[in-house]
Design a protein around this motif. Structure first.
Motif, mmCIF file in Angstrom:
data_model
loop_
_atom_site.group_PDB
_atom_site.id
_atom_site.type_symbol
_atom_site.label_atom_id
_atom_site.label_comp_id
_atom_site.label_asym_id
_atom_site.label_seq_id
_atom_site.Cartn_x
_atom_site.Cartn_y
_atom_site.Cartn_z
ATOM 1 N N THR A 49 0.835 -1.194 0.000
ATOM 2 C CA THR A 49 0.000 0.000 0.000
ATOM 3 C C THR A 49 0.874 1.250 0.000
ATOM 4 N N GLU A 50 0.339 2.326 -0.553
ATOM 5 C CA GLU A 50 1.068 3.596 -0.533
ATOM 6 C C GLU A 50 0.638 4.456 0.644
ATOM 7 N N VAL A 51 -0.206 3.890 1.506
ATOM 8 C CA VAL A 51 -0.600 4.552 2.751
ATOM 9 C C VAL A 51 -0.326 3.579 3.895
ATOM 10 N N ALA A 52 -0.007 4.130 5.056
ATOM 11 C CA ALA A 52 0.287 3.279 6.209
ATOM 12 C C ALA A 52 -0.958 2.508 6.641
ATOM 13 N N LYS A 109 9.672 2.354 -14.530
ATOM 14 C CA LYS A 109 10.123 2.594 -13.168
ATOM 15 C C LYS A 109 9.213 3.582 -12.451
ATOM 16 N N MET A 110 9.089 3.388 -11.129
ATOM 17 C CA MET A 110 8.282 4.267 -10.294
ATOM 18 C C MET A 110 9.139 4.853 -9.183
ATOM 19 N N THR A 111 8.760 6.022 -8.719
ATOM 20 C CA THR A 111 9.488 6.681 -7.631
ATOM 21 C C THR A 111 8.722 6.621 -6.316
ATOM 22 N N ILE A 112 7.529 6.030 -6.328
ATOM 23 C CA ILE A 112 6.718 5.929 -5.115
ATOM 24 C C ILE A 112 7.252 4.809 -4.236
ATOM 25 N N SER A 189 11.202 -0.058 -8.056
ATOM 26 C CA SER A 189 9.775 -0.325 -8.141
ATOM 27 C C SER A 189 9.298 -0.063 -9.565
ATOM 28 N N PHE A 190 8.323 -0.875 -10.029
ATOM 29 C CA PHE A 190 7.891 -0.784 -11.417
ATOM 30 C C PHE A 190 6.376 -0.843 -11.538
ATOM 31 N N GLU A 191 5.889 -0.193 -12.603
ATOM 32 C CA GLU A 191 4.522 -0.405 -13.060
ATOM 33 C C GLU A 191 4.597 -1.263 -14.315
ATOM 34 N N CYS A 192 3.802 -2.318 -14.368
ATOM 35 C CA CYS A 192 3.765 -3.204 -15.531
ATOM 36 C C CYS A 192 2.422 -3.009 -16.223
ATOM 37 N N ARG A 193 2.475 -2.607 -17.480
ATOM 38 C CA ARG A 193 1.256 -2.226 -18.181
ATOM 39 C C ARG A 193 0.738 -3.278 -19.159
ATOM 40 N N GLY A 194 1.536 -4.251 -19.488
ATOM 41 C CA GLY A 194 1.078 -5.246 -20.445
ATOM 42 C C GLY A 194 2.114 -6.326 -20.680
ATOM 43 N N ILE A 195 1.687 -7.392 -21.300
ATOM 44 C CA ILE A 195 2.564 -8.501 -21.652
ATOM 45 C C ILE A 195 2.424 -8.768 -23.138
ATOM 46 N N SER A 196 3.543 -8.934 -23.821
ATOM 47 C CA SER A 196 3.511 -9.236 -25.243
ATOM 48 C C SER A 196 4.268 -10.528 -25.520
ATOM 49 N N LEU A 197 3.785 -11.262 -26.490
ATOM 50 C CA LEU A 197 4.413 -12.513 -26.893
ATOM 51 C C LEU A 197 4.920 -12.383 -28.325
ATOM 52 N N VAL A 198 6.134 -12.837 -28.540
ATOM 53 C CA VAL A 198 6.713 -12.879 -29.876
ATOM 54 C C VAL A 198 6.574 -14.305 -30.384
ATOM 55 N N TRP A 199 5.906 -14.467 -31.510
ATOM 56 C CA TRP A 199 5.702 -15.799 -32.050
ATOM 57 C C TRP A 199 6.117 -15.860 -33.508
ATOM 58 N N GLU A 200 6.464 -17.045 -33.925
ATOM 59 C CA GLU A 200 6.978 -17.253 -35.264
ATOM 60 C C GLU A 200 5.934 -17.949 -36.126
ATOM 61 N N SER A 201 5.638 -17.333 -37.244
ATOM 62 C CA SER A 201 4.707 -17.929 -38.190
ATOM 63 C C SER A 201 5.494 -18.695 -39.242
ATOM 64 N N LYS A 202 4.823 -19.196 -40.227
ATOM 65 C CA LYS A 202 5.529 -19.898 -41.295
ATOM 66 C C LYS A 202 6.460 -18.940 -42.040
ATOM 67 N N MET A 203 7.436 -19.463 -42.675
ATOM 68 C CA MET A 203 8.473 -18.703 -43.382
ATOM 69 C C MET A 203 9.383 -17.967 -42.416
ATOM 70 N N GLY A 204 9.323 -18.307 -41.112
ATOM 71 C CA GLY A 204 10.249 -17.727 -40.154
ATOM 72 C C GLY A 204 9.986 -16.283 -39.810
ATOM 73 N N LYS A 205 8.812 -15.764 -40.102
ATOM 74 C CA LYS A 205 8.500 -14.378 -39.801
ATOM 75 C C LYS A 205 8.042 -14.244 -38.359
ATOM 76 N N LEU A 206 8.628 -13.279 -37.625
ATOM 77 C CA LEU A 206 8.262 -13.041 -36.233
ATOM 78 C C LEU A 206 7.145 -12.001 -36.143
ATOM 79 N N LYS A 207 6.173 -12.280 -35.268
ATOM 80 C CA LYS A 207 5.072 -11.356 -35.057
ATOM 81 C C LYS A 207 4.922 -11.092 -33.574
#
Length: 259
Positions: A49-52, A109-112, A189-207
């Motif tokens: 918590t940010e309050v006692a 990064k957070m400063t709180i 300390s950090f704020e995490c806003r999202g998760i991304s996945l890198v995946w490989e399709s056919k022909m070796g192309k990364l998305k």
């Protein structure tokens, strides 16, 4: 007996074929589906918590006073101390194999500094067979994913490394896998806003496939929580129902420092 005309049967087959082709086109463009994204809720966990925290001023409702959601609602930047676990299910809806080549966390990064924390301890063993990774937010690498082979407070891996530098996760057609990402920090300390996945399709192309988190995720440095403000449940039958972690009644229990 009811007779079905050949023309009707043919029409049904045409409709089914069209639906099948539409599904294939949709899944070809976006074969991965992320579902059941959950933040926190895996014990042991510490809500920060940010309050006692004032035990004597807690709600008169015990179920609230010992609920993680009660503390997460205490302020706009309430989050987790040391570690937060994000879980999700990943489904390959296509008829082709998909190769997961990386998992990245959008971190800032957070400063709180946290003013208090509430520890929730496990009441049994954690079960399941997800792909379980530790993401060290302090690492300068954008994707420090360490595969955790063993789950437990003593299963800490000392040297962070990126699993995806030398390995990948193969997701067969029409398959579903469970993932658990342990977001850990010790220095910043950090704020995490999202998760991304890198995946490989056919022909070796990364998305890149990005999924936002269902709620704000703030992960604070546990050592910055004042010792007098580190609480846990007492299981007493009277208020205030919580007491500092350093209480002598817990001297023989696990310290729950797993990150």
């Amino acid at each position: 007996m009811l007779q079905v005309m050949p023309e009707a049967i043919g029409f049904v087959r045409i409709i089914a074929s069209i639906k099948s082709q539409i599904k294939k086109l949709i899944n070809r463009g976006a074969p991965l589906k992320l579902g059941e994204v959950r933040v926190g809720g895996v014990v042991p966990e510490r809500i920060a918590t940010e309050v006692a925290i004032a035990p004597n001023l807690l709600t008169a409702n015990e179920s609230d006073a010992v609920s993680p959601e009660y503390y997460l609602r205490s302020s706009d930047h309430a989050g987790w101390a040391g570690e937060c676990v994000v879980r999700f299910r990943l489904e390959n809806r296509s008829d082709k194999r998909v190769s997961i080549r990386g998992i990245h966390v959008d971190k800032h990064k957070m400063t709180i500094d946290p003013k208090g924390s509430m520890l929730f301890v496990p009441q049994g063993r954690l079960t399941g067979e997800p792909y379980r990774f530790a993401c060290y937010l302090d690492s300068t690498s954008s994707s420090s994913m360490v595969l955790l082979d063993d789950w437990g407070c003593d299963g800490r891996q000392i040297i962070p490394q990126n699993y995806f530098d030398e390995a990948s996760i193969e997701l067969p057609p029409n398959a579903l896998l469970n993932f658990a990402i342990h977001l850990r920090t010790e220095k910043e300390s950090f704020e995490c806003r999202g998760i991304s996945l890198v995946w490989e399709s056919k022909m070796g192309k990364l998305k890149n496939f990005t999924a936002p988190l269902p709620k704000k995720v703030f992960v604070y440095v546990f050592d910055r929580v004042p010792e007098s403000q580190r609480f846990r449940r007492t299981y007493d039958i009277v208020a205030p129902w919580i007491t500092p972690e350093g209480d002598e009644r817990f001297s023989g229990s696990n310290a729950y420092r797993w990150y």
